[in-house]
Design a protein around this motif. Structure first.
Motif, PDB file in Angstrom:
ATOM      1  N   LEU A 125     -11.498 -50.546 -39.022  1.00 43.50           N
ATOM      2  CA  LEU A 125     -10.347 -50.842 -38.177  1.00 43.50           C
ATOM      3  C   LEU A 125     -10.862 -51.631 -36.978  1.00 43.50           C
ATOM      4  O   LEU A 125     -11.774 -51.179 -36.278  1.00 43.50           O
ATOM      5  N   ILE A 126     -10.287 -52.815 -36.767  1.00 50.06           N
ATOM      6  CA  ILE A 126     -10.644 -53.635 -35.612  1.00 50.06           C
ATOM      7  C   ILE A 126      -9.429 -53.681 -34.699  1.00 50.06           C
ATOM      8  O   ILE A 126      -8.356 -54.115 -35.104  1.00 50.06           O
ATOM      9  N   THR A 127      -9.621 -53.216 -33.479  1.00 49.25           N
ATOM     10  CA  THR A 127      -8.532 -53.161 -32.519  1.00 49.25           C
ATOM     11  C   THR A 127      -8.915 -53.905 -31.254  1.00 49.25           C
ATOM     12  O   THR A 127     -10.082 -54.229 -31.040  1.00 49.25           O
ATOM     13  N   GLY A 128      -7.946 -54.179 -30.422  1.00 46.72           N
ATOM     14  CA  GLY A 128      -8.178 -54.860 -29.158  1.00 46.72           C
ATOM     15  C   GLY A 128      -6.890 -55.471 -28.662  1.00 46.72           C
ATOM     16  O   GLY A 128      -5.834 -55.339 -29.278  1.00 46.72           O
TER      17      GLY A 128
ATOM     18  N   ILE B  36     -10.424 -54.071 -44.403  1.00 48.99           N
ATOM     19  CA  ILE B  36     -10.553 -54.291 -42.963  1.00 48.99           C
ATOM     20  C   ILE B  36      -9.142 -54.423 -42.402  1.00 48.99           C
ATOM     21  O   ILE B  36      -8.356 -55.243 -42.878  1.00 48.99           O
ATOM     22  N   PHE B  37      -8.840 -53.612 -41.393  1.00 45.87           N
ATOM     23  CA  PHE B  37      -7.532 -53.665 -40.743  1.00 45.87           C
ATOM     24  C   PHE B  37      -7.690 -54.277 -39.361  1.00 45.87           C
ATOM     25  O   PHE B  37      -8.622 -53.954 -38.633  1.00 45.87           O
ATOM     26  N   VAL B  38      -6.736 -55.114 -38.991  1.00 44.12           N
ATOM     27  CA  VAL B  38      -6.625 -55.619 -37.633  1.00 44.12           C
ATOM     28  C   VAL B  38      -5.398 -54.954 -37.027  1.00 44.12           C
ATOM     29  O   VAL B  38      -4.357 -54.827 -37.684  1.00 44.12           O
ATOM     30  N   THR B  39      -5.522 -54.498 -35.790  1.00 44.31           N
ATOM     31  CA  THR B  39      -4.396 -53.889 -35.092  1.00 44.31           C
ATOM     32  C   THR B  39      -4.502 -54.206 -33.611  1.00 44.31           C
ATOM     33  O   THR B  39      -5.540 -54.677 -33.145  1.00 44.31           O
ATOM     34  N   ASN B  40      -3.444 -53.972 -32.880  1.00 40.18           N
ATOM     35  CA  ASN B  40      -3.411 -54.243 -31.447  1.00 40.18           C
ATOM     36  C   ASN B  40      -3.392 -52.958 -30.647  1.00 40.18           C
ATOM     37  O   ASN B  40      -2.740 -51.989 -31.029  1.00 40.18           O
ATOM     38  N   GLU B  41      -4.106 -52.982 -29.539  1.00 44.20           N
ATOM     39  CA  GLU B  41      -4.006 -51.912 -28.552  1.00 44.20           C
ATOM     40  C   GLU B  41      -2.837 -52.277 -27.648  1.00 44.20           C
ATOM     41  O   GLU B  41      -2.897 -53.256 -26.922  1.00 44.20           O
ATOM     42  N   VAL B  42      -1.756 -51.513 -27.715  1.00 43.60           N
ATOM     43  CA  VAL B  42      -0.550 -51.868 -26.963  1.00 43.60           C
ATOM     44  C   VAL B  42      -0.241 -50.903 -25.827  1.00 43.60           C
ATOM     45  O   VAL B  42       0.652 -51.157 -25.040  1.00 43.60           O
ATOM     46  N   GLY B  43      -0.966 -49.820 -25.708  1.00 43.59           N
ATOM     47  CA  GLY B  43      -0.630 -48.814 -24.711  1.00 43.59           C
ATOM     48  C   GLY B  43      -1.487 -48.831 -23.465  1.00 43.59           C
ATOM     49  O   GLY B  43      -1.443 -47.884 -22.684  1.00 43.59           O
ATOM     50  N   ALA B  44      -2.250 -49.878 -23.222  1.00 38.99           N
ATOM     51  CA  ALA B  44      -3.165 -49.891 -22.090  1.00 38.99           C
ATOM     52  C   ALA B  44      -2.509 -50.380 -20.798  1.00 38.99           C
ATOM     53  O   ALA B  44      -3.109 -50.303 -19.746  1.00 38.99           O
TER      54      ALA B  44
END
Length: 174
Positions: free
Chosen positions: A6-9, A118-126
């Motif tokens: 999982l790749i997040t950012g 491989i998953f791409v996702t977004n960090e949306v709660g920061a």
């Protein structure tokens, strides 16, 4: 290569480019599972920019809602890149689907995959708390989905300004 990553950012942090490099590394070819829907010209432009980066080494698929079925269908020897989970969640929520059940189904399906995913996702709660109900529901749902998939994945990477930071596995014992 790890079986599941999982790749997040944040937005424009380099997640997709990193994921593409990782997916092609083992065999020089991979399956790209796009979840985006082209609702307007701006989104069509974003999709076109992503497609322009990829060449003939990619088997491009589209799974805006039926992601688990697509992973089952494409499971073989080539790695799969899913870009991205937050757009998939958006599609599920706007379609009044049971997104929580689909997230659990996705996490469970990872145990049975033979080829890497491989998953791409977004960090949306920061950031700040959104002002409207739907945005708050989405932020909370994305946080839950990211945690659920991260727990099922072998590796979690946070991408910051184009640089990967390994989050899981880690050396901490909490």
């Amino acid at each position: 290569m790890e079986k599941s990553i999982l790749i997040t950012g944040a937005a424009r942090s380099g997640k997709s480019a990193l994921a593409e490099r990782l997916a092609l590394r083992p065999l020089g070819r991979a399956v790209y599972v796009a979840t985006a829907e082209a609702w307007d010209d701006e989104m069509r432009d974003r999709i076109a920019a992503h497609q322009a980066r990829r060449g003939a080494e990619w088997d491009n698929r589209h799974a805006p809602r039926d992601l688990v079925d697509m992973l089952i269908e494409t499971d073989g020897d080539a790695p799969r890149l899913v870009d991205c989970l937050t757009l998939w969640l958006t599609n599920l929520m706007l379609g009044d689907a049971d997104w929580r059940s689909e997230g659990e189904r996705l996490a469970a399906a990872l145990m049975h995959q033979k080829a890497p995913v491989i998953f791409v996702t977004n960090e949306v709660g920061a950031g700040i708390v959104p002002e409207n109900r739907l945005a708050r529901e989405f932020r909370d749902a994305a946080g839950w989905l990211n945690q659920t998939v991260a727990q099922a994945c072998d590796t979690v990477i946070l991408c910051v300004a184009g640089y990967p930071v390994r989050v899981k596995p880690n050396d901490f014992d909490f």
